[in-house]
Design an enzyme around this catalytic site. Structure first.
Site, PDB file in Angstrom:
ATOM      1  N   GLY A 132       0.910  -1.186  -0.147  1.00 53.98           N
ATOM      2  CA  GLY A 132       0.079  -0.072   0.067  1.00 53.98           C
ATOM      3  C   GLY A 132       0.774   1.294   0.083  1.00 53.98           C
ATOM      4  CB  VAL A 148      16.719   5.838  -2.016  1.00 50.31           C
ATOM      5  CG1 VAL A 148      17.615   4.947  -2.905  1.00 50.31           C
ATOM      6  CG2 VAL A 148      16.090   5.261  -0.602  1.00 50.31           C
ATOM      7  CB  VAL A 149      17.209   9.328  -6.090  1.00 49.43           C
ATOM      8  CG1 VAL A 149      18.064   9.655  -7.255  1.00 49.43           C
ATOM      9  CG2 VAL A 149      16.305   7.959  -6.451  1.00 49.43           C
ATOM     10  NE  ARG A 194      -2.226  -4.486  -0.848  1.00 49.63           N
ATOM     11  CZ  ARG A 194      -1.502  -3.968   0.310  1.00 49.63           C
ATOM     12  NH1 ARG A 194      -0.313  -4.059   0.692  1.00 49.63           N
ATOM     13  NH2 ARG A 194      -1.973  -2.822   0.729  1.00 49.63           N
ATOM     14  CG  ASP A 234       3.998  -6.946   7.542  1.00 45.12           C
ATOM     15  OD1 ASP A 234       3.295  -6.692   6.614  1.00 45.12           O
ATOM     16  OD2 ASP A 234       3.518  -7.515   8.740  1.00 45.12           O
ATOM     17  CB  THR A 238       2.957   0.336   6.222  1.00 43.41           C
ATOM     18  OG1 THR A 238       1.377   0.047   6.586  1.00 43.41           O
ATOM     19  CG2 THR A 238       3.639   0.024   7.306  1.00 43.41           C
ATOM     20  CG  ASP A 245      -1.795  -0.407   8.047  1.00 45.16           C
ATOM     21  OD1 ASP A 245      -2.575   0.298   7.879  1.00 45.16           O
ATOM     22  OD2 ASP A 245      -1.879  -1.584   7.283  1.00 45.16           O
ATOM     23  CG  ASP A 268       1.161  -3.236  10.021  1.00 46.81           C
ATOM     24  OD1 ASP A 268       2.056  -2.737   9.593  1.00 46.81           O
ATOM     25  OD2 ASP A 268       0.345  -3.852   9.586  1.00 46.81           O
ATOM     26  NE  ARG A 292      -2.692  -5.221   5.602  1.00 50.87           N
ATOM     27  CZ  ARG A 292      -3.020  -5.416   4.519  1.00 50.87           C
ATOM     28  NH1 ARG A 292      -3.794  -6.489   3.974  1.00 50.87           N
ATOM     29  NH2 ARG A 292      -2.516  -4.649   3.576  1.00 50.87           N
ATOM     30  CB  ALA A 350     -13.070   8.979  20.017  1.00 52.74           C
ATOM     31  CE  LYS A 363     -19.632  12.899  25.650  1.00 50.16           C
ATOM     32  NZ  LYS A 363     -18.811  14.009  25.829  1.00 50.16           N
ATOM     33  NE  ARG A 420     -27.509   9.635   9.493  1.00 52.29           N
ATOM     34  CZ  ARG A 420     -28.781   9.376  10.125  1.00 52.29           C
ATOM     35  NH1 ARG A 420     -29.071   8.194  10.863  1.00 52.29           N
ATOM     36  NH2 ARG A 420     -29.779  10.201   9.831  1.00 52.29           N
ATOM     37  CD  GLN A 479      -8.180   6.111   7.306  1.00 51.07           C
ATOM     38  OE1 GLN A 479      -7.732   5.976   8.497  1.00 51.07           O
ATOM     39  NE2 GLN A 479      -9.064   5.504   6.734  1.00 51.07           N
TER      40      GLN A 479
END
Ligand code: F6P
Length: 324
Positions: free
Chosen positions: A15, A27-28, A76, A107, A129, A131, A133, A175, A190, A218, A248, A256
């Site tokens: 992704g 890198v370049v 992928r 990963d 990534t 994520d 993760d 994920r 939240a 509330k 909703r 994202q």
């Protein structure tokens, strides 16, 4: 594969993530300034297998540090899960004279890199990534931008949720990991955060919390739901039916993954991209660039892939306390 590094290849895989372009630029430019040649590989491992390589110069990475996505494009590649695909990819590196390969991705991409290393390719992984993760690193390219995007979206949904006195469920990516949910949930204030690593918050608990908070006066309720839990639309129906509060669901989805990278993503990606080239020049291979305990470090990819992590329990508990 040669130990002397004269030509490096670079690809982005899995992704896309905001900041991948900054890593590529680093890198370049690091490689060119050390007298190396650089071959860009389009569409990740898929492009490597197909021979979609081109020579890169400094100008090719001008004006990209601020851009989301990846100018190399990404994919992928299922073929990298098979021995035949891995062998062919290694042969392609040999054919195109790639002495060292930098793989920017998550990963799944690291597993591809590890397979190439087993076939004798000098390879370095850079964690890209949204994520967060990857077990070996406290930072992955794109996470910071993604959580800021999610936070801004939550702020906007909060406006309308408050006006209508509704409950809003906002589903974020990640994920099977809850990092985006945890961070954006805390930043967005939240009332509840649902993430796959925790099993103490279920719908019954949520419904009881909504009832209790409504009794306390509330008027609205924001739930951040991680993709790894999912079913936000179904959850909204069930919560509305049980509490009588209009509910909703919004799935933030791919917004994202896009957008101009934050300052942190640009700077960290630049440092990691440059470090990847330096590792190759030091004669290292099969390493993953990581950020751990405030330092940029590197691990053997095998070891990196075996490391486990999860969102800190303490921070999750704190988020729950703050939400009451
Ligand atoms: O790994 C990044 C990510 O956006 C995950 O959060 C999500 O589950 C996945 O990629 C979606 O992948 P794809 O775009 O291939 O459907």
């Amino acid at each position: 594969m040669a130990n002397r590094i004269e030509t490096i290849g670079v690809l982005t895989s899995g992704g896309d993530a905001p900041g991948m372009n900054a890593a590529l630029r680093a890198v370049v430019r690091t490689a060119l300034s050390r007298g190396l040649e650089v071959k860009g590989i389009r569409r990740g491992f898929h492009g490597l297998l197909k021979g979609e390589l081109f020579d890169m110069n400094s100008h090719d990475v001008s004006e990209i540090i601020q851009c989301g996505g990846t100018i190399l494009q990404t994919a992928r590649s299922g073929r990298m899960h098979e021995e035949a695909g891995q062998k062919l990819a290694a042969e392609q590196c040999e054919k195109y004279g790639i002495d060292g390969l930098v793989v920017i991705g998550g990963d799944g991409s690291y597993r591809g890199a590890q397979a190439l290393a087993r076939h004798g390719v000098n390879v370095i992984g850079v964690p890209g990534t949204i994520d967060l993760d990857i077990g070996c690193t406290d930072y992955t390219i794109g996470f910071d931008t993604a959580v800021n995007t999610a936070m801004q979206a939550i702020d906007k949904i909060r406006d309308t949720s408050t006006s209508h006195e509704r409950c809003s469920i906002i589903e974020v990516m990640g994920r099977s990991a809850g990092y985006i949910a945890l961070w954006s949930g805390i930043a967005g204030g939240a009332e509840a955060i649902l993430m796959p690593e925790e099993d103490d918050v279920n719908e019954e608990y949520l419904i009881d919390s909504i009832r209790a908070m409504r009794n306390m006066g509330k008027k609205h309720f924001i739930i951040i739901n991680a993709e790894g839990i999912g079913d936000s639309a179904g959850m909204a129906e069930r919560i509305e039916a049980a509490t009588g509060m209009e509910t909703r669901a919004t799935i933030l989805g791919y917004l994202q993954r896009g957008g101009s990278p934050t300052c942190k993503d640009r700077v960290f990606a630049s440092i990691m991209g440059a470090k990847a080239v330096e590792l190759l020049l030091e004669g290292k291979s099969n390493r993953a660039v990581c950020f751990q305990k405030g330092e940029f470090v590197d691990f053997d990819i095998e070891q990196a892939l075996s490391m486990k992590k999860r969102p800190p329990e303490k921070i999750y508990d704190m988020a729950q306390e703050l939400s009451v």
